[in-house]
Design a protein around this motif. Structure first.
Motif, short mmCIF file in Angstrom:
data_model
loop_
_atom_site.label_atom_id
_atom_site.label_comp_id
_atom_site.label_asym_id
_atom_site.label_seq_id
_atom_site.Cartn_x
_atom_site.Cartn_y
_atom_site.Cartn_z
N ALA A 2 72.08 72.74 35.84
CA ALA A 2 71.30 73.58 35.29
C ALA A 2 70.69 73.48 34.24
CB ALA A 2 70.67 74.27 36.27
N LYS A 3 72.01 73.66 33.65
CA LYS A 3 72.32 73.44 32.03
C LYS A 3 72.22 72.80 30.77
CE LYS A 3 76.14 75.78 28.55
NZ LYS A 3 76.79 76.42 28.25
N GLU A 5 70.09 70.38 31.73
CA GLU A 5 68.61 70.46 31.99
C GLU A 5 68.20 70.73 31.22
OE1 GLU A 5 66.93 69.79 36.09
OE2 GLU A 5 68.16 68.56 36.27
N ALA A 6 68.52 71.94 30.60
CA ALA A 6 67.90 73.17 29.86
C ALA A 6 68.11 72.60 28.39
CB ALA A 6 68.72 74.48 30.09
N GLN A 7 69.04 72.06 28.28
CA GLN A 7 69.02 71.14 27.12
C GLN A 7 68.88 70.32 26.64
OE1 GLN A 7 73.69 70.53 27.62
NE2 GLN A 7 74.34 72.51 26.63
N THR A 8 68.59 69.36 27.87
CA THR A 8 67.39 68.41 27.87
C THR A 8 66.19 69.03 27.46
OG1 THR A 8 68.56 67.08 28.92
CG2 THR A 8 66.93 66.19 28.77
N ASP A 9 65.49 69.84 27.94
CA ASP A 9 64.52 70.05 27.47
C ASP A 9 63.99 70.49 25.88
OD1 ASP A 9 63.73 70.36 30.58
OD2 ASP A 9 64.13 72.34 30.52
N LEU A 10 65.58 71.27 25.78
CA LEU A 10 64.80 71.72 24.40
C LEU A 10 65.24 70.56 23.27
CD1 LEU A 10 67.52 74.78 24.21
CD2 LEU A 10 64.86 75.01 24.15
N TYR A 13 61.84 69.37 23.71
CA TYR A 13 60.46 70.17 22.65
C TYR A 13 60.97 69.77 21.13
CZ TYR A 13 59.43 74.04 20.45
OH TYR A 13 58.82 75.29 19.23
N TYR A 25 54.85 73.93 28.33
CA TYR A 25 55.88 73.89 28.84
C TYR A 25 55.70 74.10 30.39
CZ TYR A 25 60.85 74.35 30.04
OH TYR A 25 62.40 74.04 30.99
N GLN A 26 56.19 73.76 31.30
CA GLN A 26 55.96 74.11 32.83
C GLN A 26 54.31 74.46 33.22
OE1 GLN A 26 58.74 74.65 35.01
NE2 GLN A 26 59.72 73.03 33.86
N GLU A 52 58.52 69.07 33.00
CA GLU A 52 58.48 70.01 32.28
C GLU A 52 57.66 70.30 30.95
OE1 GLU A 52 61.99 69.69 33.74
OE2 GLU A 52 61.08 67.87 32.98
#
Length: 109
Positions: A2-3, A5-10, A13, A25-26, A52
């Motif tokens: 999950a961490k 994937e959150a870094q990938t989301d950022l 972005y 987003y979402q 995303e």
């Protein structure tokens, strides 16, 4: 994971921001897209499913489903097409986006 994937989301972005592309987003700020996402679960449950990022740029609907691992980008079937096996829809970015778009945006009247 999950961490990562959150870094990938950022990361995605920041790329969108640098390109001057404004996606939501979402979900979506566009009523019709939000309606389509109400039953877009990649698990096939007909429940909500949100990629995303989603939105419209000029005349194009843009749907981004990102994964932290490049090996989770696409899974092809034995004919070298995008696999539509349920497990692949859930686990691979392009497979999931293809299902969401095919099911919700490419309907014929």
């Amino acid at each position: 994971m999950a961490k990562k994937e959150a870094q990938t989301d950022l990361f995605v972005y920041k790329l969108l921001e640098e390109a001057g592309i404004n996606l939501t987003y979402q979900g979506s700020d566009i009523k019709e897209l939000n309606e389509a996402l109400k039953n877009a679960s990649k698990k096939g449950t007909n429940k909500q499913g949100y990629p995303e990022y989603c939105g419209v740029v000029k005349d194009f609907v843009i749907v981004i489903e990102n994964k932290a691992d490049i090996n989770k980008h696409i899974k092809r079937d034995e004919k070298n097409l995008i696999s539509q096996d349920q497990k692949d829809i859930e686990n691979y970015a392009l497979n999931g986006v293809y299902m969401v778009c095919k099911t919700n945006y490419c309907k014929s009247d």
